[in-house]
Scaffold this motif. Structure first.
Motif, PDB file in Angstrom:
ATOM      1  N   LYS A  79     -22.566 -18.697  38.237  1.00 34.91           N
ATOM      2  CA  LYS A  79     -22.391 -20.095  37.860  1.00 34.91           C
ATOM      3  C   LYS A  79     -21.125 -20.296  37.015  1.00 34.91           C
ATOM      4  CE  LYS A  79     -27.197 -20.938  37.218  1.00 34.91           C
ATOM      5  NZ  LYS A  79     -28.069 -21.522  36.241  1.00 34.91           N
ATOM      6  N   LEU A  96     -25.963  -6.591  27.918  1.00 38.85           N
ATOM      7  CA  LEU A  96     -25.462  -7.654  28.783  1.00 38.85           C
ATOM      8  C   LEU A  96     -24.749  -8.693  27.928  1.00 38.85           C
ATOM      9  CD1 LEU A  96     -28.183  -8.721  31.393  1.00 38.85           C
ATOM     10  CD2 LEU A  96     -26.076  -7.463  31.773  1.00 38.85           C
ATOM     11  N   HIS A  98     -22.987 -12.199  27.944  1.00 36.28           N
ATOM     12  CA  HIS A  98     -22.693 -13.447  28.646  1.00 36.28           C
ATOM     13  C   HIS A  98     -21.499 -14.096  27.961  1.00 36.28           C
ATOM     14  CE1 HIS A  98     -26.368 -13.791  31.216  1.00 36.28           C
ATOM     15  NE2 HIS A  98     -26.704 -12.789  30.424  1.00 36.28           N
ATOM     16  N   THR A 123     -29.662 -12.548  21.262  1.00 35.79           N
ATOM     17  CA  THR A 123     -30.899 -13.340  21.391  1.00 35.79           C
ATOM     18  C   THR A 123     -32.116 -12.477  21.690  1.00 35.79           C
ATOM     19  OG1 THR A 123     -30.516 -13.796  23.728  1.00 35.79           O
ATOM     20  CG2 THR A 123     -29.675 -15.420  22.156  1.00 35.79           C
ATOM     21  N   LEU A 126     -34.646  -7.629  26.732  1.00 32.58           N
ATOM     22  CA  LEU A 126     -35.590  -7.646  27.855  1.00 32.58           C
ATOM     23  C   LEU A 126     -35.541  -6.247  28.472  1.00 32.58           C
ATOM     24  CD1 LEU A 126     -34.759 -11.221  29.217  1.00 32.58           C
ATOM     25  CD2 LEU A 126     -36.838 -10.505  28.064  1.00 32.58           C
ATOM     26  N   ILE A 130     -29.337  -8.576  24.934  1.00 30.33           N
ATOM     27  CA  ILE A 130     -28.612  -9.734  25.437  1.00 30.33           C
ATOM     28  C   ILE A 130     -27.773 -10.392  24.350  1.00 30.33           C
ATOM     29  CG2 ILE A 130     -28.907 -12.044  26.411  1.00 30.33           C
ATOM     30  CD1 ILE A 130     -31.203 -10.791  28.057  1.00 30.33           C
ATOM     31  N   LEU A 132     -25.046 -13.607  23.748  1.00 31.90           N
ATOM     32  CA  LEU A 132     -24.571 -14.860  24.324  1.00 31.90           C
ATOM     33  C   LEU A 132     -23.264 -15.309  23.673  1.00 31.90           C
ATOM     34  CD1 LEU A 132     -27.728 -17.099  24.761  1.00 31.90           C
ATOM     35  CD2 LEU A 132     -26.813 -15.334  26.236  1.00 31.90           C
TER      36      LEU A 132
ATOM     37  N   LYS B  26     -31.500 -10.514  36.414  1.00 31.18           N
ATOM     38  CA  LYS B  26     -31.406 -10.505  34.950  1.00 31.18           C
ATOM     39  C   LYS B  26     -30.828 -11.814  34.452  1.00 31.18           C
ATOM     40  CE  LYS B  26     -30.834  -5.548  34.490  1.00 31.18           C
ATOM     41  NZ  LYS B  26     -29.902  -4.474  34.143  1.00 31.18           N
ATOM     42  N   ASN B  27     -30.400 -12.670  35.366  1.00 31.47           N
ATOM     43  CA  ASN B  27     -29.856 -13.947  34.914  1.00 31.47           C
ATOM     44  C   ASN B  27     -30.465 -15.126  35.668  1.00 31.47           C
ATOM     45  OD1 ASN B  27     -28.249 -13.289  37.224  1.00 31.47           O
ATOM     46  ND2 ASN B  27     -26.833 -12.305  35.827  1.00 31.47           N
ATOM     47  N   ALA B  29     -32.478 -18.667  35.905  1.00 26.11           N
ATOM     48  CA  ALA B  29     -32.281 -19.882  35.114  1.00 26.11           C
ATOM     49  C   ALA B  29     -33.586 -20.635  34.919  1.00 26.11           C
ATOM     50  CB  ALA B  29     -31.263 -20.777  35.799  1.00 26.11           C
ATOM     51  N   ASN B  46     -30.211 -19.026  30.778  1.00 24.05           N
ATOM     52  CA  ASN B  46     -29.687 -18.359  31.970  1.00 24.05           C
ATOM     53  C   ASN B  46     -29.805 -16.845  31.891  1.00 24.05           C
ATOM     54  OD1 ASN B  46     -28.743 -20.592  33.618  1.00 24.05           O
ATOM     55  ND2 ASN B  46     -27.308 -20.964  31.949  1.00 24.05           N
ATOM     56  N   GLN B  47     -30.706 -16.360  31.043  1.00 24.05           N
ATOM     57  CA  GLN B  47     -30.848 -14.914  30.884  1.00 24.05           C
ATOM     58  C   GLN B  47     -32.277 -14.463  31.172  1.00 24.05           C
ATOM     59  OE1 GLN B  47     -29.356 -16.787  28.184  1.00 24.05           O
ATOM     60  NE2 GLN B  47     -27.409 -16.447  29.192  1.00 24.05           N
ATOM     61  N   LEU B  49     -35.327 -12.686  32.867  1.00 17.69           N
ATOM     62  CA  LEU B  49     -35.569 -11.484  33.668  1.00 17.69           C
ATOM     63  C   LEU B  49     -36.775 -11.726  34.561  1.00 17.69           C
ATOM     64  CD1 LEU B  49     -35.136  -8.373  34.175  1.00 17.69           C
ATOM     65  CD2 LEU B  49     -36.773  -8.006  32.339  1.00 17.69           C
ATOM     66  N   ILE B  63     -38.952 -14.045  29.208  1.00 19.21           N
ATOM     67  CA  ILE B  63     -38.007 -15.062  28.736  1.00 19.21           C
ATOM     68  C   ILE B  63     -37.803 -14.908  27.229  1.00 19.21           C
ATOM     69  CG2 ILE B  63     -37.590 -17.553  28.550  1.00 19.21           C
ATOM     70  CD1 ILE B  63     -40.041 -17.597  30.735  1.00 19.21           C
ATOM     71  N   SER B  67     -32.847 -17.641  23.699  1.00 21.43           N
ATOM     72  CA  SER B  67     -31.789 -17.846  24.685  1.00 21.43           C
ATOM     73  C   SER B  67     -31.733 -19.290  25.185  1.00 21.43           C
ATOM     74  CB  SER B  67     -31.986 -16.906  25.870  1.00 21.43           C
ATOM     75  OG  SER B  67     -31.404 -15.656  25.631  1.00 21.43           O
TER      76      SER B  67
END
Lengths: 139, 181
Positions: A79, A96, A98, A123, A126, A130, A132, B26-27, B29, B46-47, B49, B63, B67
């Motif tokens: 996106k 990861l 972003h 954040t 998982l 992660i 951001l 993994k991304n 939405a 948007n993260q 899983l 979730i 995020s």
């Protein structure tokens, strides 16, 4: 005369109050590019912390600006936003990142296997840690 | 001895082929909306899983509450600190079975996922409708549903109650890829 002063006083207070309310309501998001990192470490270190004890890592890292040093394993664009996976010693997990819109523009200069330092807001965890709104510190 | 070796070979083959049948993103939405006359509120994540086991039709989603990105920083702060208490409950999860999983092919079909949704530490059984599409390289899932804040013990203070809907629309879009490592 006295009444006039009181009215003016109330008005001034009211305006200041409204201004403060407006400012808090429209409080801007944290500017990652301008802020300095709260914690800096390597991709392996942060992943180890999360996989060994997620709860303590959560209280240590969540919502903080983290500067992570690592090697680019994978670069993806989803996106119109760049996502970088940093290599770790772990078989399953990684970090990861972003990227922000600004950092996404620089992503085509990046190569897999390259060492980078990025900073972003953590954040949680998982399968991966992660981050951001990431910005490049060095690339 | 020979049978033992064949048995082990079969076993290895089965486990290997099983692991190839796992699809993951993994991304993914997830967006939620609260529509009220005074104010529309929207937050994106948007993260997400999401994992689908294509051999059993099971689906698992994880979730991170932190995020979710709001337009206004203050709303994001209130959401995390007061409403979903994301320090105490950092994740929301969904685990379920995809109904009619074998019928999912290249052409998109509507089916349902029956499972348990956990938000704010509270689990609730739900059946969620979704559009599925499956090719060799992807399993695409999208759809939307409503959740009631009361169901998950999320309390909204009276001062802002007029600004926040009690029914929240949640939409999701996942593009799973075969998992390899």
């Amino acid at each position: 005369m006295k009444i006039k002063k009181i009215i003016i006083g109330i008005l001034v207070l009211g305006i200041i109050g409204a201004f403060i309310v407006y400012k808090t309501y429209n409080k801007p998001h944290v500017n990652v590019a301008a802020a300095s990192a709260d914690i800096s470490l390597t991709a392996d270190e942060i992943l180890n912390d999360f996989s060994s004890n997620e709860n303590s890592a959560n209280s240590k890292y969540l919502e903080k600006i983290i500067e992570v040093k690592g090697v680019v394993f994978e670069i993806n664009i989803e996106k119109e936003k760049g996502i970088i996976t940093l290599k770790t010693n772990d078989d399953f997990g990684s970090v990861l990142c972003h990227l922000s819109d600004e950092a996404t523009k620089k992503v085509n200069l990046l190569k897999e296997g390259q060492a980078v330092i990025v900073k972003g807001i953590c954040t949680g965890f998982l399968m991966d840690v992660i981050l951001l709104k990431c910005e490049f510190v060095s690339q | 001895m020979k049978t033992l070796i064949t048995f082990f070979c079969c076993f290895i083959f089965v486990t290997v082929s099983n692991s190839q049948e796992r699809y993951l993103t993994k991304n993914g939405a997830i967006t939620f909306y609260s529509k009220m006359p005074i104010e529309d509120i929207k937050a994106d994540n948007n993260q997400v899983l999401s994992i689908i086991d294509a051999s059993s039709g099971k689906m698992a989603i994880s979730i991170l509450m932190k995020s979710f990105m709001f337009k206004k920083a203050l709303m994001q702060e209130h959401f995390n600190e007061n409403y979903v208490e994301s320090d105490k409950f950092p994740k929301a999860t969904f685990k379920g079975n995809i109904l009619n999983f074998d019928a999912i092919k290249q052409a998109a079909i509507k089916t349902q996922v029956k499972g348990v949704l956990t938000i704010h530490g509270i689990s609730k059984e739900m059946t969620i409708g979704a559009n599925f599409k499956k090719t060799k390289e992807t399993i695409q899932v999208n759809g939307d549903f409503f959740i009631e804040m009361d169901d998950f013990d999320i309390e909204i203070p009276a001062v802002v109650a007029k600004k926040i809907a009690t029914k929240i629309k949640v939409s999701f879009n996942f593009n799973h890829k075969p998992y390899k490592k």
